[in-house]
Design a protein around this motif. Structure first.
Motif, PDB file in Angstrom:
ATOM      1  N   ALA A 227      38.578  40.402  37.154  1.00 22.43           N
ATOM      2  CA  ALA A 227      39.113  41.221  36.110  1.00 22.43           C
ATOM      3  C   ALA A 227      38.996  40.028  35.055  1.00 22.43           C
ATOM      4  O   ALA A 227      38.695  40.568  33.768  1.00 22.43           O
ATOM      5  CB  ALA A 227      40.540  41.454  36.439  1.00 22.43           C
TER       6      ALA A 227
ATOM      7  N   ASP B 122      39.733  35.448  38.958  1.00 25.30           N
ATOM      8  CA  ASP B 122      39.113  36.827  39.560  1.00 25.30           C
ATOM      9  C   ASP B 122      38.158  37.591  38.553  1.00 25.30           C
ATOM     10  O   ASP B 122      38.091  37.345  37.353  1.00 25.30           O
ATOM     11  CB  ASP B 122      40.263  37.558  40.201  1.00 25.30           C
ATOM     12  CG  ASP B 122      41.088  38.100  39.177  1.00 25.30           C
ATOM     13  OD1 ASP B 122      40.688  38.174  37.896  1.00 25.30           O
ATOM     14  OD2 ASP B 122      42.232  38.649  39.421  1.00 25.30           O
TER      15      ASP B 122
ATOM     16  N   LEU C 112      33.604  43.355  48.442  1.00 24.50           N
ATOM     17  CA  LEU C 112      34.839  42.929  48.782  1.00 24.50           C
ATOM     18  C   LEU C 112      35.856  43.598  48.188  1.00 24.50           C
ATOM     19  O   LEU C 112      36.946  44.026  48.757  1.00 24.50           O
ATOM     20  CB  LEU C 112      34.793  41.373  48.390  1.00 24.50           C
ATOM     21  CG  LEU C 112      34.274  40.448  49.334  1.00 24.50           C
ATOM     22  CD1 LEU C 112      34.799  38.994  48.876  1.00 24.50           C
ATOM     23  CD2 LEU C 112      34.690  40.633  50.769  1.00 24.50           C
ATOM     24  N   ARG C 113      35.425  44.178  46.927  1.00 23.28           N
ATOM     25  CA  ARG C 113      36.521  45.144  46.302  1.00 23.28           C
ATOM     26  C   ARG C 113      36.709  46.353  47.128  1.00 23.28           C
ATOM     27  O   ARG C 113      37.680  46.739  47.095  1.00 23.28           O
ATOM     28  CB  ARG C 113      36.158  45.341  44.709  1.00 23.28           C
ATOM     29  CG  ARG C 113      36.348  44.166  43.727  1.00 23.28           C
ATOM     30  CD  ARG C 113      35.889  44.598  42.630  1.00 23.28           C
ATOM     31  NE  ARG C 113      34.454  44.300  42.243  1.00 23.28           N
ATOM     32  CZ  ARG C 113      33.881  44.818  41.381  1.00 23.28           C
ATOM     33  NH1 ARG C 113      34.623  45.908  40.423  1.00 23.28           N
ATOM     34  NH2 ARG C 113      32.619  44.727  41.162  1.00 23.28           N
TER      35      ARG C 113
ATOM     36  N   CYS D  77      49.671  41.093  48.226  1.00 24.51           N
ATOM     37  CA  CYS D  77      49.135  42.540  48.264  1.00 24.51           C
ATOM     38  C   CYS D  77      48.056  42.602  48.974  1.00 24.51           C
ATOM     39  O   CYS D  77      47.774  43.580  49.702  1.00 24.51           O
ATOM     40  CB  CYS D  77      49.168  42.967  46.794  1.00 24.51           C
ATOM     41  SG  CYS D  77      49.950  44.587  46.471  1.00 24.51           S
TER      42      CYS D  77
ATOM     43  N   ASP E 137      30.322  48.255  39.337  1.00 26.00           N
ATOM     44  CA  ASP E 137      31.628  48.499  39.045  1.00 26.00           C
ATOM     45  C   ASP E 137      31.962  49.891  39.112  1.00 26.00           C
ATOM     46  O   ASP E 137      32.761  50.662  39.407  1.00 26.00           O
ATOM     47  CB  ASP E 137      31.764  48.062  37.584  1.00 26.00           C
ATOM     48  CG  ASP E 137      31.551  46.674  37.465  1.00 26.00           C
ATOM     49  OD1 ASP E 137      31.925  45.933  38.395  1.00 26.00           O
ATOM     50  OD2 ASP E 137      30.420  46.262  36.742  1.00 26.00           O
ATOM     51  N   GLU E 138      30.808  50.864  38.762  1.00 26.20           N
ATOM     52  CA  GLU E 138      30.924  52.075  38.599  1.00 26.20           C
ATOM     53  C   GLU E 138      31.046  52.722  40.006  1.00 26.20           C
ATOM     54  O   GLU E 138      31.824  53.504  40.405  1.00 26.20           O
ATOM     55  CB  GLU E 138      29.602  52.828  38.129  1.00 26.20           C
ATOM     56  CG  GLU E 138      29.791  54.340  37.246  1.00 26.20           C
ATOM     57  CD  GLU E 138      28.248  54.335  36.877  1.00 26.20           C
ATOM     58  OE1 GLU E 138      27.742  53.502  36.431  1.00 26.20           O
ATOM     59  OE2 GLU E 138      28.178  55.555  36.977  1.00 26.20           O
TER      60      GLU E 138
ATOM     61  N   THR F 278      25.938  50.768  37.742  1.00 22.74           N
ATOM     62  CA  THR F 278      26.574  49.323  37.852  1.00 22.74           C
ATOM     63  C   THR F 278      27.385  49.528  39.161  1.00 22.74           C
ATOM     64  O   THR F 278      28.119  50.234  39.452  1.00 22.74           O
ATOM     65  CB  THR F 278      27.351  48.845  36.753  1.00 22.74           C
ATOM     66  OG1 THR F 278      28.559  49.504  36.597  1.00 22.74           O
ATOM     67  CG2 THR F 278      26.465  48.848  35.442  1.00 22.74           C
TER      68      THR F 278
ATOM     69  N   LYS G 266      36.710  55.454  44.919  1.00 22.12           N
ATOM     70  CA  LYS G 266      37.883  55.769  44.918  1.00 22.12           C
ATOM     71  C   LYS G 266      38.160  57.303  44.975  1.00 22.12           C
ATOM     72  O   LYS G 266      39.257  57.657  45.137  1.00 22.12           O
ATOM     73  CB  LYS G 266      38.572  54.900  43.663  1.00 22.12           C
ATOM     74  CG  LYS G 266      38.719  53.648  43.758  1.00 22.12           C
ATOM     75  CD  LYS G 266      39.756  53.115  43.073  1.00 22.12           C
ATOM     76  CE  LYS G 266      39.615  51.527  43.398  1.00 22.12           C
ATOM     77  NZ  LYS G 266      39.719  51.335  44.542  1.00 22.12           N
TER      78      LYS G 266
ATOM     79  N   VAL H 181      32.639  51.182  42.601  1.00 21.10           N
ATOM     80  CA  VAL H 181      33.829  50.946  43.108  1.00 21.10           C
ATOM     81  C   VAL H 181      34.614  51.908  42.795  1.00 21.10           C
ATOM     82  O   VAL H 181      35.186  52.604  43.328  1.00 21.10           O
ATOM     83  CB  VAL H 181      34.202  49.725  42.539  1.00 21.10           C
ATOM     84  CG1 VAL H 181      35.752  49.457  43.121  1.00 21.10           C
ATOM     85  CG2 VAL H 181      33.240  48.434  43.305  1.00 21.10           C
ATOM     86  N   ASN H 182      34.645  52.700  41.384  1.00 21.91           N
ATOM     87  CA  ASN H 182      35.252  53.667  40.820  1.00 21.91           C
ATOM     88  C   ASN H 182      34.991  54.806  41.495  1.00 21.91           C
ATOM     89  O   ASN H 182      35.946  55.401  41.739  1.00 21.91           O
ATOM     90  CB  ASN H 182      34.756  53.703  39.263  1.00 21.91           C
ATOM     91  CG  ASN H 182      35.721  53.167  38.638  1.00 21.91           C
ATOM     92  OD1 ASN H 182      36.853  52.953  39.011  1.00 21.91           O
ATOM     93  ND2 ASN H 182      35.500  52.995  37.167  1.00 21.91           N
TER      94      ASN H 182
ATOM     95  N   ILE I  34      37.253  36.611  43.590  1.00 25.44           N
ATOM     96  CA  ILE I  34      38.756  36.787  43.950  1.00 25.44           C
ATOM     97  C   ILE I  34      39.508  35.570  43.679  1.00 25.44           C
ATOM     98  O   ILE I  34      38.871  34.333  43.709  1.00 25.44           O
ATOM     99  CB  ILE I  34      38.806  37.427  45.291  1.00 25.44           C
ATOM    100  CG1 ILE I  34      38.253  36.537  46.445  1.00 25.44           C
ATOM    101  CG2 ILE I  34      38.230  38.630  45.550  1.00 25.44           C
ATOM    102  CD1 ILE I  34      38.447  36.949  47.757  1.00 25.44           C
TER     103      ILE I  34
ATOM    104  N   ALA J 242      38.887  45.511  50.217  1.00 22.01           N
ATOM    105  CA  ALA J 242      40.108  45.084  49.829  1.00 22.01           C
ATOM    106  C   ALA J 242      41.038  46.501  49.247  1.00 22.01           C
ATOM    107  O   ALA J 242      42.184  46.776  49.514  1.00 22.01           O
ATOM    108  CB  ALA J 242      40.146  44.261  48.729  1.00 22.01           C
ATOM    109  N   GLY J 243      40.318  47.329  48.816  1.00 30.17           N
ATOM    110  CA  GLY J 243      40.838  48.650  48.101  1.00 30.17           C
ATOM    111  C   GLY J 243      40.950  49.657  49.171  1.00 30.17           C
ATOM    112  O   GLY J 243      41.551  50.690  49.393  1.00 30.17           O
TER     113      GLY J 243
ATOM    114  N   SER K   1      47.172  45.213  52.241  1.00 26.80           N
ATOM    115  CA  SER K   1      46.242  46.414  52.331  1.00 26.80           C
ATOM    116  C   SER K   1      45.144  46.139  53.188  1.00 26.80           C
ATOM    117  O   SER K   1      44.355  46.821  53.699  1.00 26.80           O
ATOM    118  CB  SER K   1      45.658  46.782  51.015  1.00 26.80           C
ATOM    119  OG  SER K   1      45.240  45.685  50.198  1.00 26.80           O
TER     120      SER K   1
END
Lengths: 395, 266, 329
Positions: free
Chosen positions: A384, A382, A116-117, A29, A94-95, A92, A101, A97-98, A368, A120-121, A33
């Motif tokens: 997660a 990874d 990287l996220r 996957c 993570d925020e 953060t 989106k 990345v969110n 990852i 990849a996304g 992408s």
């Protein structure tokens, strides 16, 4: 003019997305992408400014004078290019990345644990650095690293960098500690007054420590941990947890805790020490012998940016010596180029351009499954799982 | 009520003590706004007016207050309309599902903000496909503000009964006229109290706001949160808080006056 | 809709019930004897007449907008969230995979982390609620039944005012108060006591502080509704102060008290910011939800965790529903 290929690619991305939903068993996957997002279809030519640009960044990266009239590097950009800037800050990685989106932002300033996220996304596009004249002046040791490029294709422009240093109270520690053991193996000596950064990425700090103290684990890169190495780091942090007074993520909290003595030892950023020194608190920082984790932030362009020209203009502007100096100085980190130091007096304190110092820093990188240290015989843990483990550690 | 002198005094002392505890942290905020320490450390190392000066020069702070007021006013207005409608429905009618509707009104406030927040965030972004903006914040705020209006209005409706309205109708007044001249005046202070609480709730909401605010939408709580992550801004935030507390006396006092007058007239 | 409100019409001497109006404007016969003119037949009046004759339509008008709003905005959103709990997320790209799975729910139900944190959160929320009620009762009682109207007005203002000093500012103020170097330590030290420092006790203190006004207000309103005449009757019958409070005041104020507890309990249950500021290294359910949605970008798992507070709140609401507390919020 570049509209056509862009739209076509968006179509391709959607196609891939649908495809990957349909083919859930598709193990590759990431590669799929990756194909649509990473191959070099970066902008080839700069067009007319669109008149506005929307930026997502850490607080203190995009200041337009509205918080403090004397702190403003956005207005000169707006005057120069005619691109009106709207910005949103995040707390953060993570925020970030969110938020990316949502597709509402043209530009993002991302740390290595987010880049990287984002790539990849498919949220960010490759960047053609030829269109960014100021890219040339950027320190070479920040260019084309695993957190800002894929297969030699750059995905952004480095902004500023810094290390997660060890801060200690000079009254508690008569002698400056030289090792991270004060927050790990010897943490219980200051039980309840140890602090640590509140993010899953902090697991890498434990891994850096283990690299030096448990060589038999064979950790080569703190962001590429296999199951066994990861477990060792988590166990170390679970022991540390018993001595931790609090975890910090906003720096007001950290400053307050060290000023009052609620915390006496733990990770910190240089800027926090600068503020504390300014108020006469008895604290100091060191870069311990094991090395440290750190960040190198990257300005990136959204893959479906509505204002791609203004986005490139911002990338170039923020890499220009004066703007870069002002922004990184306000945030409290080293600038991205030697020229920027001419506009700053504190480059020394941040060891800007000091390659020897920079080489001791393990810059935040998204962990990852495909080990970032190049190992192919094992699968790495990874992000997660890092997050899940971090919650377990905090308990 | 016939309380002994002793119990009256005890009660007064206890109530007074609680109020003191309530105001000590506010005192700390006040002192911090004059402190030379940028990290709100105690005791303050020195005295300065710098933050007061800078707060009033801070365009960001002013804008954030403006945004918050705008959001709170519209959300309160929506909540007033919806809350009043629903309280009439529940108080004046008995129908199937009445309890469910009652629960539905309470739910947005009874469920923790973070749940409302992520639910609405998910709803706007993935289900409706609308980008987050100031309007998504307003919709979210209005949703959990309905309950404060609802409670005040329904309590009032229960107390006033329908006699006057029936009389009005008997005298030939239409539904609208009756509402305008009979029902509404009876409800006015309840609407005021509910509206004021709704306004306060919206004005200080941070959790749901975090999840529903679009780029560039900076309400005051978000501004404050962001400033906790910025160098040398914390005391400005204290100044804003002090000013807000002082300014808030006006609407509360006005509301008190209005409802007080009404009670005396009756 | 301009209507002549002063025009009386067809007063038929029926004491109650909707006035049975003439079919819209058709009445010509039976002009009022005393020569009072009948109201003109305008569309507004016809509508009004229609509405008063059809209570169901009236109900429909009243409910349509609020139900549309709550149903669309809230119920759909909540339902979607619950559904998401049964999906999963691609850990690297962060895209949600819409394939049904029970993994998240099982993780949440069996993971020891979630159990520990759930119990800790419920404990904190309960303690906060108890403290708040204990503090709110005397002050609300004083305000409602003892203080003079003037003093009452001032007290209401005094209770409401702290609501305006931003949540975050107050939480940070408590951080300052509870610090090892803070006022509390300074006050307690002479007595050989110490500040609890940062941790769960600090969280309980701060949350109690933050939600206190929300508990005082409904209790005050509830006590205000207890008629003074009832208390006097009790006194006349020889009831002493405390028995009166226990047997007369308390039962009547109970729904209001429970209404107050809904605020403090549910607000505490979902909080993650206060615990972050003064909670030391502790985390609560709110933090787990927040980390999973904000940090890990794992909305499915966050939704699964969110099921816990949802279940708790529904349980609590069901429990207190009979007391009539829901009408007193």
């Amino acid at each position: 003019m570049m509209r056509t290929p862009r739209t076509a690619r968006r179509g391709a991305t959607v196609g891939v997305a649908i495809g990957s939903i349909a083919l859930l068993t598709l193990t590759a996957c990431g590669t799929t992408s990756g194909d649509s997002a990473s191959t070099g279809d970066a902008l080839t030519e700069l067009g007319e400014a669109e008149g506005q640009v929307s930026i997502l960044a850490w607080p203190g990266y995009v200041e337009d004078g509205s918080n403090d009239p004397t702190v403003d590097w956005v207005t000169p950009f707006e005057d120069e290019t005619g691109c009106e800037v709207t910005s949103k800050t995040y707390g953060t990685s993570d925020e970030a990345v969110n938020l990316m989106k949502t597709g509402e932002y043209d530009v993002v300033a991302a740390s290595g644990d987010a880049t990287l996220r984002l790539i990849a996304g498919g949220d960010v596009a490759a960047v053609n650095t030829d269109l960014i004249p100021n890219y040339e002046g950027v320190f070479d040791f920040l260019k084309e690293k695993e957190w800002n490029s894929v297969d030699g294709q750059s995905y952004g422009v480095p902004h500023g960098y810094g290390a997660n240093l060890l801060m200690y109270n000079t009254e508690t520690f008569a002698e400056a500690p030289t090792s991270w053991d004060v927050v790990f193996d010897k943490a219980s000596e200051n039980a309840g007054k140890v602090t640590a950064y509140d993010s899953p990425i902090y697991i890498a700090d434990a891994a850096v420590y283990l690299m030096a103290h448990q060589p038999e684990l064979g950790i080569e890169n703190p962001y590429a941990l296999d199951e066994e190495q990861f477990q060792a780091a988590v166990d170390l942090l679970k022991v540390q947890r018993e001595s931790v007074g609090e975890y910090w993520s906003d720096y007001l909290k950290e400053i307050q805790a060290f000023e009052t003595g609620d915390s006496v030892v733990g990770t910190t950023w240089q800027v926090i020490q600068n503020v504390l020194a300014g108020s006469g608190a008895s604290t100091d920082v060191v870069l311990p012998e094991e090395g440290a984790t750190g960040w190198s932030d990257t300005w990136m362009v959204a893959s479906d940016a509505a204002n791609v020209n203004c986005a490139y203009m911002w990338l170039d502007y923020i890499a220009s010596p004066e703007a870069n100096a002002t922004a990184t100085s306000y945030f409290g980190e080293a600038p991205s180029s030697q020229e920027a130091c001419e506009y700053r007096e504190d480059c020394e304190a941040y060891h800007a351009g000091d390659e020897e110092y920079a080489s001791q820093i393990w810059y935040w990188t998204t962990p990852i499954a495909e080990c970032v240290d190049g190992r192919t015989d094992v699968e790495c843990v990874d992000y997660a799982q890092w997050t899940a483990a971090w919650q377990e550690i905090k308990g | 009520m016939r309380l002994s002198r002793l119990s009256r005094t005890t009660l007064a002392v206890v109530a007074g003590l609680i109020l003191v505890i309530v105001y000590v942290p506010l005192g700390v905020v006040l002192v911090n706004s004059f402190s030379t320490s940028t990290s709100l450390s105690w005791p303050p190392p020195g005295f300065t007016f710098e933050w007061w000066q800078r707060a009033f020069q801070s365009a960001g702070a002013m804008e954030a207050v403006g945004t918050s007021v705008f959001v709170a006013i519209i959300a309160t207005a929506i909540a007033l309309v919806l809350g009043t409608l629903i309280s009439f429905a529940l108080q004046r009618f008995d129908f199937f599902g009445r309890h469910t509707v009652n629960l539905l009104v309470i739910l947005p406030i009874a469920l923790p903000g973070i749940i409302t927040g992520i639910a609405l965030n998910n709803f706007f972004r993935t289900i409706m496909g609308v980008p987050l903006s100031i309007w998504t914040v307003i919709i979210a705020h209005a949703t959990f503000c309905i309950v404060t209006v609802f409670n005040n209005v329904i309590a009032r409706l229960r107390r006033t009964g329908t006699k006057l309205e029936e009389a009005s109708a008997d005298l030939g007044a239409g539904v609208w006229t009756t509402f305008r001249l009979v029902t509404f005046p009876q409800l006015r202070s309840a609407l005021l109290a509910g509206g004021l609480l709704a306004f306060a709730l919206s004005f200080d909401e941070i959790i749901v706001t975090t999840f529903t605010a679009g780029s560039g939408v900076t309400t005051l709580p978000i501004f404050i949160l962001n400033n906790m992550f910025r160098p040398n801004q914390a005391p400005i935030v204290s100044v804003i808080a002090v000013v807000l507390v002082l300014v808030s006396i006006i609407p509360i006092w006005l509301a008190q006056r209005l409802s007080g007058d009404e009670q005396q007239r009756r | 809709m301009t209507m002549n409100a002063t025009a009386p019409a067809s007063a038929r001497g029926e004491a109650s019930g909707p006035p049975d109006p003439d079919p819209a404007g058709s009445a010509t016969g039976g002009a009022p004897k005393r020569g009072i003119p009948r109201p003109k037949s305008t569309p507004a009046r016809r509508g009004s007449v229609f509405l008063s004759a059809h209570p169901r339509v009236r109900l429909g008008f009243l409910l349509a907008a609020p139900l549309f709003w709550l149903g669309l905005v809230y119920v759909v959103a909540l339902a979607a969230l619950l559904v998401t709990a049964f999906w999963s997320v691609n850990s690297f790209t962060g895209e949600i995979t819409t394939e049904w799975t029970l993994d998240n729910v099982i993780t949440v139900l069996t993971g020891s982390l979630y159990q520990t944190v759930t119990f800790r959160t419920i404990g904190v929320a309960l303690l906060v609620t108890i403290i708040d009620v204990a503090l709110a009762l005397p002050i609300a009682f004083y305000m409602a039944k003892v203080a003079s109207p003037r003093a009452r007005r001032i007290l209401v203002i005094a209770v409401l005012m702290p609501l305006w000093a931003s949540y975050l500012v107050k939480a940070y103020a408590w951080r300052s108060v509870l610090s090892q170097d803070g006022i509390l330590e300074w006050v307690l030290a002479p007595f050989g006591l110490h500040t609890p420092g940062y941790g769960l006790p600090a969280t309980v203190i701060t949350l109690s502080y933050l939600w206190l006004p929300y508990v005082i207000l409904p209790i005050f309103a509830g006590l205000e509704r207890v008629p003074d005449s009832l208390l006097e009757a009790s006194a006349d019958l020889g009831g002493k102060t405390w028995p009166t409070i226990r047997h007369v005041v308390f039962p009547m104020a109970l729904p209001a008290i429970i209404a107050g507890t809904i605020f403090s309990f549910s607000l505490s249950l979902g909080d993650y910011i206060t615990v972050n500021i003064v909670g030391g290294a502790s985390q609560m359910l709110g933090n787990l939800v927040y980390t999973n949605v904000g940090a890990a970008n794992n909305l499915p798992l966050a939704s699964a965790i969110a099921l816990i507070p949802i279940a708790i709140i529904f349980g609590y609401l069901a429990l207190v529903r009979r007391t009539g507390a829901l009408d007193n919020l």
